[in-house]
Design an enzyme around this catalytic site. Sequence first.
Site, PDB file in Angstrom:
ATOM      1  N   LYS A 168      -5.210 -11.629 -16.651  1.00  0.00           N
ATOM      2  CA  LYS A 168      -5.493 -10.254 -17.029  1.00  0.00           C
ATOM      3  C   LYS A 168      -6.212 -10.211 -18.374  1.00  0.00           C
ATOM      4  O   LYS A 168      -5.950 -11.029 -19.265  1.00  0.00           O
ATOM      5  CB  LYS A 168      -4.197  -9.446 -17.112  1.00  0.00           C
ATOM      6  CG  LYS A 168      -3.371  -9.442 -15.826  1.00  0.00           C
ATOM      7  CD  LYS A 168      -4.092  -8.765 -14.682  1.00  0.00           C
ATOM      8  CE  LYS A 168      -3.193  -8.642 -13.457  1.00  0.00           C
ATOM      9  NZ  LYS A 168      -3.877  -7.977 -12.315  1.00  0.00           N
ATOM     10  N   ASP A 197      -9.398 -10.149 -14.836  1.00  0.00           N
ATOM     11  CA  ASP A 197      -9.090  -8.890 -14.153  1.00  0.00           C
ATOM     12  C   ASP A 197      -8.713  -7.838 -15.187  1.00  0.00           C
ATOM     13  O   ASP A 197      -7.723  -7.989 -15.907  1.00  0.00           O
ATOM     14  CB  ASP A 197      -7.931  -9.127 -13.183  1.00  0.00           C
ATOM     15  CG  ASP A 197      -7.560  -7.901 -12.371  1.00  0.00           C
ATOM     16  OD1 ASP A 197      -8.207  -6.846 -12.524  1.00  0.00           O
ATOM     17  OD2 ASP A 197      -6.610  -8.003 -11.570  1.00  0.00           O
ATOM     18  N   GLU A 223     -13.086  -8.726 -12.552  1.00  0.00           N
ATOM     19  CA  GLU A 223     -12.423  -7.872 -11.561  1.00  0.00           C
ATOM     20  C   GLU A 223     -12.061  -6.500 -12.131  1.00  0.00           C
ATOM     21  O   GLU A 223     -11.573  -6.389 -13.251  1.00  0.00           O
ATOM     22  CB  GLU A 223     -11.169  -8.576 -11.057  1.00  0.00           C
ATOM     23  CG  GLU A 223     -10.448  -7.865  -9.925  1.00  0.00           C
ATOM     24  CD  GLU A 223      -9.381  -8.733  -9.300  1.00  0.00           C
ATOM     25  OE1 GLU A 223      -8.410  -8.168  -8.752  1.00  0.00           O
ATOM     26  OE2 GLU A 223      -9.500  -9.977  -9.344  1.00  0.00           O
ATOM     27  N   GLU A 249      -9.482  -3.132  -4.494  1.00  0.00           N
ATOM     28  CA  GLU A 249      -8.064  -2.995  -4.183  1.00  0.00           C
ATOM     29  C   GLU A 249      -7.572  -1.557  -4.269  1.00  0.00           C
ATOM     30  O   GLU A 249      -6.559  -1.210  -3.666  1.00  0.00           O
ATOM     31  CB  GLU A 249      -7.213  -3.870  -5.099  1.00  0.00           C
ATOM     32  CG  GLU A 249      -7.144  -3.423  -6.536  1.00  0.00           C
ATOM     33  CD  GLU A 249      -6.308  -4.341  -7.412  1.00  0.00           C
ATOM     34  OE1 GLU A 249      -5.159  -3.978  -7.699  1.00  0.00           O
ATOM     35  OE2 GLU A 249      -6.810  -5.405  -7.804  1.00  0.00           O
ATOM     36  N   HIS A 299      -6.927  -8.963  -2.008  1.00  0.00           N
ATOM     37  CA  HIS A 299      -5.994  -8.568  -3.051  1.00  0.00           C
ATOM     38  C   HIS A 299      -4.606  -8.835  -2.492  1.00  0.00           C
ATOM     39  O   HIS A 299      -4.175  -8.212  -1.531  1.00  0.00           O
ATOM     40  CB  HIS A 299      -6.129  -7.095  -3.420  1.00  0.00           C
ATOM     41  CG  HIS A 299      -5.096  -6.663  -4.421  1.00  0.00           C
ATOM     42  ND1 HIS A 299      -4.126  -5.747  -4.138  1.00  0.00           N
ATOM     43  CD2 HIS A 299      -4.874  -7.069  -5.691  1.00  0.00           C
ATOM     44  CE1 HIS A 299      -3.337  -5.585  -5.197  1.00  0.00           C
ATOM     45  NE2 HIS A 299      -3.781  -6.381  -6.152  1.00  0.00           N
TER      46      HIS A 299
END
Length: 348
Positions: A168, A197, A223, A249, A299
């Site tokens: 992340k 992400d 992402e 997602e 996802h």
Amino acid sequence: MKITDISVQVVSESKAHPVRDAIQLLDRNGHTRVRIDTDDGVSGVSTTYFGRVASSPEILARIVTEQLAPAIVGEDPTLIRGIRQKLRSLTDYQGTAGLSSYGISAIDLALWDLLGKSLDVPVWKLLGAQRTTIPTYAMVGWLELDVTGLETVSAKAMEQGFRGVKMKVGGGPLGEDVQRIRAVRAVIGPDAPLMVDANQAFEYSEALRRGRVYEELDCRWFEEPLPADDTDGHVRLAEKLDIPIATGENRYGQAAFRDLIARGGVGVVQPDLRRAGGLTECLEIGLMAEGFGVPYASHGGGAHIHVLAALPNTIYVESGLLPADGRVELVDGCYPLPLGPGLSSWND
């Protein structure tokens, strides 16, 4: 064969170890388990996961039992797309996106599970699989981890045989992202894929600024850089960056992917089984993406592995660390397909 009953079980409890991304704390383990029974004695099940909001699993259960289920009792469970269209029409007035889509997805997955079990084959065989293993990476780099924790879990993922890791970003200033990315890269080596992400955390100019840095750090993809519904922003960003934009997602249904893909706003398409509409819809999204030459990465994992087995443009299944009980081992960085009937997975 006819559907005779649809029942639901609910679990909602605190997560022992909450995890954090750039916009939210995921602090709950919530599940809504749907079971479809037939007059032939064959049943199909699905499980829908919620990471936040204690009441969500129970609300979904009521939508399924009080609204969706009565409309399809007595139907032939093998007519999966026909049932999907009936439920879409039923929920159109209130809005099919959102929890209605979660409910339709849960029923769709349970129907595929039922069909596989009725024929005593795994669903990936029904879909016309073209592979028996799926390349996988580990999503382990949550923001609640400090740099040492991030290094430790990334090393564990590589020891377990994953091809790469995802982490992340966007929880703090760019310099913090850079420090964390460099720490993970040092652990996993120069050649392993490293994905980042942002979970929709940025507006366009900041996504562009950070995306250029993630490119320089040799990240495999960027992402959810922008709010999921910002198709124009994704197209503009993709035009400016060389790093592939991965997203999908938080989009609902095949139609929500059409313009995004056709206009070049996504470099890796990533539907979610719950939001997109179930296995049927994800398969169709994947085939649409293939028509435009866009790769597909799930996802989440679980039942999604059956779709990934069938799509020609599959590149990865997302995973956490492997279970400690050793029931699954990776083969050359790939998940082997489950052999049980229906929608069995290695996460069951």
